[in-house]
Every structure is written in C-alpha cells, then in structure tokens.
Design an enzyme around this catalytic site. Structure first.
Site, PDB file in Angstrom:
ATOM      1  N   GLY A  46     -48.516  -1.475 124.852  1.00 52.98           N
ATOM      2  CA  GLY A  46     -47.384  -0.949 124.139  1.00 52.98           C
ATOM      3  C   GLY A  46     -46.316  -1.936 124.075  1.00 52.98           C
ATOM      4  O   GLY A  46     -46.236  -2.834 124.714  1.00 52.98           O
ATOM      5  N   CYS A  92     -46.005  -5.214 132.191  1.00 52.08           N
ATOM      6  CA  CYS A  92     -44.992  -5.361 131.021  1.00 52.08           C
ATOM      7  C   CYS A  92     -45.167  -6.443 130.304  1.00 52.08           C
ATOM      8  O   CYS A  92     -45.266  -7.646 131.254  1.00 52.08           O
ATOM      9  CB  CYS A  92     -43.734  -5.083 131.611  1.00 52.08           C
ATOM     10  SG  CYS A  92     -42.642  -4.980 130.176  1.00 52.08           S
ATOM     11  N   LEU A  93     -45.220  -6.731 129.261  1.00 48.87           N
ATOM     12  CA  LEU A  93     -45.274  -7.929 128.266  1.00 48.87           C
ATOM     13  C   LEU A  93     -44.004  -8.707 128.480  1.00 48.87           C
ATOM     14  O   LEU A  93     -43.973  -9.964 128.420  1.00 48.87           O
ATOM     15  CB  LEU A  93     -45.283  -7.817 126.895  1.00 48.87           C
ATOM     16  CG  LEU A  93     -46.766  -7.479 126.256  1.00 48.87           C
ATOM     17  CD1 LEU A  93     -47.016  -7.069 124.874  1.00 48.87           C
ATOM     18  CD2 LEU A  93     -48.063  -8.146 126.984  1.00 48.87           C
ATOM     19  N   HIS A 134     -42.890   4.537 129.734  1.00 44.01           N
ATOM     20  CA  HIS A 134     -42.504   3.026 130.182  1.00 44.01           C
ATOM     21  C   HIS A 134     -41.932   2.518 128.741  1.00 44.01           C
ATOM     22  O   HIS A 134     -40.750   1.964 128.915  1.00 44.01           O
ATOM     23  CB  HIS A 134     -43.935   2.171 130.354  1.00 44.01           C
ATOM     24  CG  HIS A 134     -43.762   0.705 130.400  1.00 44.01           C
ATOM     25  ND1 HIS A 134     -43.951   0.142 131.599  1.00 44.01           N
ATOM     26  CD2 HIS A 134     -43.054  -0.294 129.830  1.00 44.01           C
ATOM     27  CE1 HIS A 134     -43.598  -1.165 131.615  1.00 44.01           C
ATOM     28  NE2 HIS A 134     -43.175  -1.159 130.217  1.00 44.01           N
ATOM     29  N   GLU A 135     -42.394   2.551 127.488  1.00 45.25           N
ATOM     30  CA  GLU A 135     -41.778   2.212 126.405  1.00 45.25           C
ATOM     31  C   GLU A 135     -40.520   2.871 125.937  1.00 45.25           C
ATOM     32  O   GLU A 135     -39.440   2.242 125.386  1.00 45.25           O
ATOM     33  CB  GLU A 135     -42.710   2.327 125.167  1.00 45.25           C
ATOM     34  CG  GLU A 135     -44.073   1.501 125.132  1.00 45.25           C
ATOM     35  CD  GLU A 135     -43.843   0.234 125.912  1.00 45.25           C
ATOM     36  OE1 GLU A 135     -42.880  -0.482 125.540  1.00 45.25           O
ATOM     37  OE2 GLU A 135     -45.016  -0.353 126.506  1.00 45.25           O
ATOM     38  N   HIS A 138     -37.879   1.403 127.942  1.00 44.08           N
ATOM     39  CA  HIS A 138     -37.174   0.095 127.244  1.00 44.08           C
ATOM     40  C   HIS A 138     -36.215   0.426 126.205  1.00 44.08           C
ATOM     41  O   HIS A 138     -35.052  -0.332 126.181  1.00 44.08           O
ATOM     42  CB  HIS A 138     -38.421  -0.412 126.585  1.00 44.08           C
ATOM     43  CG  HIS A 138     -39.107  -1.489 127.682  1.00 44.08           C
ATOM     44  ND1 HIS A 138     -38.644  -2.435 128.068  1.00 44.08           N
ATOM     45  CD2 HIS A 138     -40.542  -1.722 127.737  1.00 44.08           C
ATOM     46  CE1 HIS A 138     -39.606  -3.306 128.717  1.00 44.08           C
ATOM     47  NE2 HIS A 138     -40.709  -2.470 128.580  1.00 44.08           N
TER      48      HIS A 138
HETATM   49 NI    NI Z   1     -42.989  -2.958 129.179  1.00 44.31          NI
END
Ligand code: NI
Length: 171
Positions: A46, A92-93, A134-135, A138
């Site tokens: 994501g 997480c990226l 999670h997204e 953000h």
């Molecule tokens: Ni993330």
C-alpha cells in the site's frame, strides 16, 4: 508513468493532514498510476499520497498474492469497523526495514471513489483490512510507529536518521 520519491520517517511532512481530492481528473489519475508503479517497485502492499509528499486523500494498494489487483481509493472513509480487534505485524515503505505488531480492527468497510471517479464500497479483512487502516492513517498524518512505545519509536527515529546521514555522505 514515473516512480516517485517516498518520504522517510521521521520526515515532518509525513504528519501533514491530507485534504479531500476535489476532482478526479487527469492529474489525479496520473498520480494514482505513478503511486502504483512506485508501490510495486518498492514491493509494498500500500502507499498513501502523503508518503510521496502530495497531501490529498488518495491511496493505492494491492494485497493480492499475485500482485495483479491494483486498487485506487480516492477520498476513502471508514464506514464500519468490527468490534473484533487483531494484532498483526506491520511495516511501511516510509519506515524501511522495521516491522512491529499493531492492533487494529479485524475487518472494516470503506467507501471511496475509484480511479474512474465512481463511488464504491469495499469490505476488507485480513491483510487488506490492516493495509487500508494503515494507509488511511497516513492521510491523517499518522505513521504506524506512533502506535509503538516511545522507547521503540525513538530507537527507530535514531536509526533512520543515522542511515539518512550515511546515505548523504555516500552521495
Ligand atoms: Ni505506511
């Protein structure tokens, strides 16, 4: 399509609250396509627009095993959350190489606009439920490490700042 630069924790821009997308136009579709390319290249499940320094309510995800089911969610809103909670390991990226357990709703319903601008509703469970919560976090300026203890968060912050300094030196 183009790959975008992903902001890394503790970049303060990750705490920006995104504003709603006003029009699903060519610019937004291009952004969604670029975000999908960026997410697949980074092997993530994501990516939220916040992470590529665009502060509008847009996220992309693909939690399918074959990585052939891209989803674009514009102006996503949770319309229902299960009472049942579940703990799962998250990464997480924007927080490379760190994983930890976070408790979230086991299943959720989300309403959003798709890439075509049409509204749809999605029932997510398992990894998809984790990912979409999670997204959406953000887009509210929240990074998953904020669910961890202050001690763990500080450790992650210190390590990532050190790594960023090392990378700068290598350039
Ligand atoms: Ni993330």
């Amino acid at each position: 399509m183009a790959r975008l630069t992903i902001l890394r924790y503790p970049d303060p821009r990750l705490h920006t609250i995104a504003r709603p997308v006003a029009d699903v136009d060519e610019r937004i579709r291009r952004l969604a396509d670029d975000m999908l390319e960026t997410m697949y290249a980074a092997e993530g499940v994501g990516l939220a627009a916040t992470q590529v320094d665009v502060h509008e309510r847009l996220l992309v995800m693909d939690t399918s095993e074959a990585r052939d089911h891209p989803l674009v969610l514009i102006n996503p809103e949770l319309t229902w959350c299960s009472e049942e909670m579940r703990v799962a390991e998250e990464g997480c990226l924007s927080v490379p190489a760190f994983y930890d357990k976070v408790e979230r709703h086991a299943s959720v319903k989300v309403r959003a606009l798709g890439r075509d601008g049409e509204p749809f509703e999605m029932h997510a469970e398992g990894l998809a439920a984790v990912c979409v919560q999670h997204e959406i976090d953000h887009l509210r300026g929240k990074v998953f490490v904020e669910y961890l203890s202050a001690l763990k968060r500080d450790r992650i912050r210190t390590k990532l700042l050190k790594k960023a300094r090392e990378e700068q030196r290598d350039d």
